[in-house]
Design a protein around this motif. Sequence first.
Motif, PDB file in Angstrom:
ATOM      1  N   TYR A  37       0.812  -1.222   0.000  1.00 57.36           N
ATOM      2  CA  TYR A  37       0.000   0.000   0.000  1.00 57.36           C
ATOM      3  C   TYR A  37       0.844   1.270   0.000  1.00 57.36           C
ATOM      4  O   TYR A  37       0.498   2.253  -0.655  1.00 57.36           O
ATOM      5  CB  TYR A  37      -0.958   0.002   1.193  1.00 57.36           C
ATOM      6  CG  TYR A  37      -2.131  -0.919   0.991  1.00 57.36           C
ATOM      7  CD1 TYR A  37      -3.159  -0.577   0.108  1.00 57.36           C
ATOM      8  CD2 TYR A  37      -2.210  -2.146   1.639  1.00 57.36           C
ATOM      9  CE1 TYR A  37      -4.227  -1.423  -0.102  1.00 57.36           C
ATOM     10  CE2 TYR A  37      -3.285  -3.000   1.443  1.00 57.36           C
ATOM     11  CZ  TYR A  37      -4.294  -2.633   0.572  1.00 57.36           C
ATOM     12  OH  TYR A  37      -5.345  -3.473   0.350  1.00 57.36           O
ATOM     13  N   GLN A  38       1.940   1.250   0.727  1.00 50.82           N
ATOM     14  CA  GLN A  38       2.780   2.448   0.763  1.00 50.82           C
ATOM     15  C   GLN A  38       3.372   2.720  -0.630  1.00 50.82           C
ATOM     16  O   GLN A  38       3.366   3.856  -1.113  1.00 50.82           O
ATOM     17  CB  GLN A  38       3.896   2.259   1.793  1.00 50.82           C
ATOM     18  CG  GLN A  38       4.456   3.572   2.295  1.00 50.82           C
ATOM     19  CD  GLN A  38       5.567   3.369   3.319  1.00 50.82           C
ATOM     20  OE1 GLN A  38       5.782   2.254   3.804  1.00 50.82           O
ATOM     21  NE2 GLN A  38       6.270   4.437   3.634  1.00 50.82           N
ATOM     22  N   ALA A  39       3.834   1.644  -1.268  1.00 50.51           N
ATOM     23  CA  ALA A  39       4.386   1.790  -2.620  1.00 50.51           C
ATOM     24  C   ALA A  39       3.296   2.235  -3.587  1.00 50.51           C
ATOM     25  O   ALA A  39       3.513   3.093  -4.449  1.00 50.51           O
ATOM     26  CB  ALA A  39       5.008   0.471  -3.075  1.00 50.51           C
ATOM     27  N   ARG A  40       2.116   1.661  -3.438  1.00 47.17           N
ATOM     28  CA  ARG A  40       0.999   2.040  -4.306  1.00 47.17           C
ATOM     29  C   ARG A  40       0.667   3.517  -4.152  1.00 47.17           C
ATOM     30  O   ARG A  40       0.402   4.220  -5.147  1.00 47.17           O
ATOM     31  CB  ARG A  40      -0.238   1.214  -3.970  1.00 47.17           C
ATOM     32  CG  ARG A  40      -1.419   1.544  -4.850  1.00 47.17           C
ATOM     33  CD  ARG A  40      -2.740   1.218  -4.207  1.00 47.17           C
ATOM     34  NE  ARG A  40      -3.043   2.110  -3.081  1.00 47.17           N
ATOM     35  CZ  ARG A  40      -4.143   2.026  -2.352  1.00 47.17           C
ATOM     36  NH1 ARG A  40      -5.032   1.076  -2.615  1.00 47.17           N
ATOM     37  NH2 ARG A  40      -4.360   2.852  -1.350  1.00 47.17           N
ATOM     38  N   ASN A  41       0.679   3.998  -2.923  1.00 46.20           N
ATOM     39  CA  ASN A  41       0.332   5.401  -2.711  1.00 46.20           C
ATOM     40  C   ASN A  41       1.352   6.334  -3.358  1.00 46.20           C
ATOM     41  O   ASN A  41       0.974   7.376  -3.896  1.00 46.20           O
ATOM     42  CB  ASN A  41       0.192   5.686  -1.216  1.00 46.20           C
ATOM     43  CG  ASN A  41      -1.010   4.963  -0.620  1.00 46.20           C
ATOM     44  OD1 ASN A  41      -1.913   4.545  -1.349  1.00 46.20           O
ATOM     45  ND2 ASN A  41      -1.010   4.801   0.690  1.00 46.20           N
ATOM     46  N   PHE A  42       2.603   5.953  -3.329  1.00 47.72           N
ATOM     47  CA  PHE A  42       3.618   6.734  -4.056  1.00 47.72           C
ATOM     48  C   PHE A  42       3.350   6.674  -5.556  1.00 47.72           C
ATOM     49  O   PHE A  42       3.402   7.687  -6.258  1.00 47.72           O
ATOM     50  CB  PHE A  42       5.024   6.237  -3.744  1.00 47.72           C
ATOM     51  CG  PHE A  42       5.513   6.596  -2.371  1.00 47.72           C
ATOM     52  CD1 PHE A  42       5.359   7.879  -1.873  1.00 47.72           C
ATOM     53  CD2 PHE A  42       6.143   5.645  -1.570  1.00 47.72           C
ATOM     54  CE1 PHE A  42       5.818   8.224  -0.613  1.00 47.72           C
ATOM     55  CE2 PHE A  42       6.604   5.976  -0.304  1.00 47.72           C
ATOM     56  CZ  PHE A  42       6.444   7.269   0.181  1.00 47.72           C
ATOM     57  N   LEU A  43       3.072   5.463  -6.031  1.00 44.21           N
ATOM     58  CA  LEU A  43       2.800   5.268  -7.456  1.00 44.21           C
ATOM     59  C   LEU A  43       1.675   6.184  -7.930  1.00 44.21           C
ATOM     60  O   LEU A  43       1.734   6.762  -9.018  1.00 44.21           O
ATOM     61  CB  LEU A  43       2.402   3.802  -7.671  1.00 44.21           C
ATOM     62  CG  LEU A  43       2.596   3.154  -9.017  1.00 44.21           C
ATOM     63  CD1 LEU A  43       4.062   3.132  -9.398  1.00 44.21           C
ATOM     64  CD2 LEU A  43       2.055   1.730  -8.989  1.00 44.21           C
ATOM     65  N   ARG A  44       0.659   6.331  -7.097  1.00 40.37           N
ATOM     66  CA  ARG A  44      -0.506   7.138  -7.477  1.00 40.37           C
ATOM     67  C   ARG A  44      -0.202   8.632  -7.490  1.00 40.37           C
ATOM     68  O   ARG A  44      -0.995   9.413  -7.999  1.00 40.37           O
ATOM     69  CB  ARG A  44      -1.673   6.842  -6.525  1.00 40.37           C
ATOM     70  CG  ARG A  44      -2.290   5.491  -6.789  1.00 40.37           C
ATOM     71  CD  ARG A  44      -3.472   5.214  -5.902  1.00 40.37           C
ATOM     72  NE  ARG A  44      -4.133   3.961  -6.279  1.00 40.37           N
ATOM     73  CZ  ARG A  44      -5.156   3.432  -5.618  1.00 40.37           C
ATOM     74  NH1 ARG A  44      -5.637   4.041  -4.545  1.00 40.37           N
ATOM     75  NH2 ARG A  44      -5.697   2.299  -6.019  1.00 40.37           N
ATOM     76  N   GLN A  45       0.934   9.019  -6.912  1.00 40.29           N
ATOM     77  CA  GLN A  45       1.333  10.424  -6.968  1.00 40.29           C
ATOM     78  C   GLN A  45       2.145  10.739  -8.223  1.00 40.29           C
ATOM     79  O   GLN A  45       2.498  11.891  -8.460  1.00 40.29           O
ATOM     80  CB  GLN A  45       2.180  10.781  -5.734  1.00 40.29           C
ATOM     81  CG  GLN A  45       1.433  10.682  -4.417  1.00 40.29           C
ATOM     82  CD  GLN A  45       2.360  10.905  -3.219  1.00 40.29           C
ATOM     83  OE1 GLN A  45       3.259  11.743  -3.271  1.00 40.29           O
ATOM     84  NE2 GLN A  45       2.156  10.150  -2.162  1.00 40.29           N
ATOM     85  N   MET A  46       2.463   9.705  -8.993  1.00 40.95           N
ATOM     86  CA  MET A  46       3.313   9.915 -10.166  1.00 40.95           C
ATOM     87  C   MET A  46       2.569  10.663 -11.252  1.00 40.95           C
ATOM     88  O   MET A  46       1.363  10.506 -11.423  1.00 40.95           O
ATOM     89  CB  MET A  46       3.805   8.572 -10.706  1.00 40.95           C
ATOM     90  CG  MET A  46       4.816   7.896  -9.809  1.00 40.95           C
ATOM     91  SD  MET A  46       5.462   6.406 -10.595  1.00 40.95           S
ATOM     92  CE  MET A  46       6.722   5.959  -9.402  1.00 40.95           C
ATOM     93  N   ARG A  47       3.325  11.474 -11.975  1.00 36.23           N
ATOM     94  CA  ARG A  47       2.776  12.219 -13.098  1.00 36.23           C
ATOM     95  C   ARG A  47       3.655  11.993 -14.323  1.00 36.23           C
ATOM     96  O   ARG A  47       4.847  11.699 -14.199  1.00 36.23           O
ATOM     97  CB  ARG A  47       2.711  13.722 -12.775  1.00 36.23           C
ATOM     98  CG  ARG A  47       1.759  14.063 -11.629  1.00 36.23           C
ATOM     99  CD  ARG A  47       0.307  13.692 -11.991  1.00 36.23           C
ATOM    100  NE  ARG A  47      -0.609  13.830 -10.852  1.00 36.23           N
ATOM    101  CZ  ARG A  47      -1.055  12.805 -10.111  1.00 36.23           C
ATOM    102  NH1 ARG A  47      -0.667  11.565 -10.379  1.00 36.23           N
ATOM    103  NH2 ARG A  47      -1.883  13.019  -9.111  1.00 36.23           N
ATOM    104  N   VAL A  48       3.057  12.160 -15.493  1.00 40.05           N
ATOM    105  CA  VAL A  48       3.788  11.959 -16.741  1.00 40.05           C
ATOM    106  C   VAL A  48       5.051  12.817 -16.739  1.00 40.05           C
ATOM    107  O   VAL A  48       5.014  13.990 -16.345  1.00 40.05           O
ATOM    108  CB  VAL A  48       2.899  12.296 -17.951  1.00 40.05           C
ATOM    109  CG1 VAL A  48       3.712  12.326 -19.238  1.00 40.05           C
ATOM    110  CG2 VAL A  48       1.763  11.286 -18.065  1.00 40.05           C
TER     111      VAL A  48
END
Length: 163
Positions: A37-48
């Motif tokens: 979940y922690q990794a996923r939450n970082f992933l969801r902050q990613m932008r192009v």
Amino acid sequence: MALSPPQFWLLKSEPDVFGFDDLVRVGREAWSGVRNYQARNFLRQMRVNDLCLFYHSSTALPGVAGVARVGREPYPDDLQFDPESAYFDPKSTPQNPRWSMVDVVPVLAFPAVLPLDTLRTLPEWQDSPLTRRGNRLSVLPVTPEQFRAALKAAGMDPREVEL
DNA sequence: GCCAACGTTGGC
DNA sequence: GCCAACGTTGGC
């Protein structure tokens, strides 16, 4: 419209499974299979166009092999819906997916892997989840200072990627 | 292959 | 909600 500041990340991959050379070969890869979940939450902050250090883990010489960039904003990880996949999650539904992924694109291969041992010697990297003991995060944020220091230690000119 | 560290699961 | 058991990660 405000331009968001550049963001930097580190992505772990086992080179025996998928290394930076594989990313170069395929040209673009869906970063599926993150199930923390922690990794996923970082992933969801990613932008192009966010830049990512591509890290090789569980290998003889762990370290950063190159730089990639985010090629697509976060979207549902399709493997979570595939019962045949090791990354299948029965609690996920298309209406309410638990897991996300982005696409990554290769930017720059380092002439040689920048070893974890070298990263540990850099002042900028003293307080990173990567260099902390027992760290298991597969997606983690990198500061602009850490990113620049890593490029410099790898013998690269930061201007080659920070366009 | 070993094992420390950590996240998750499930019984209570 | 606690916490022991279990599975996984990842450096060495």
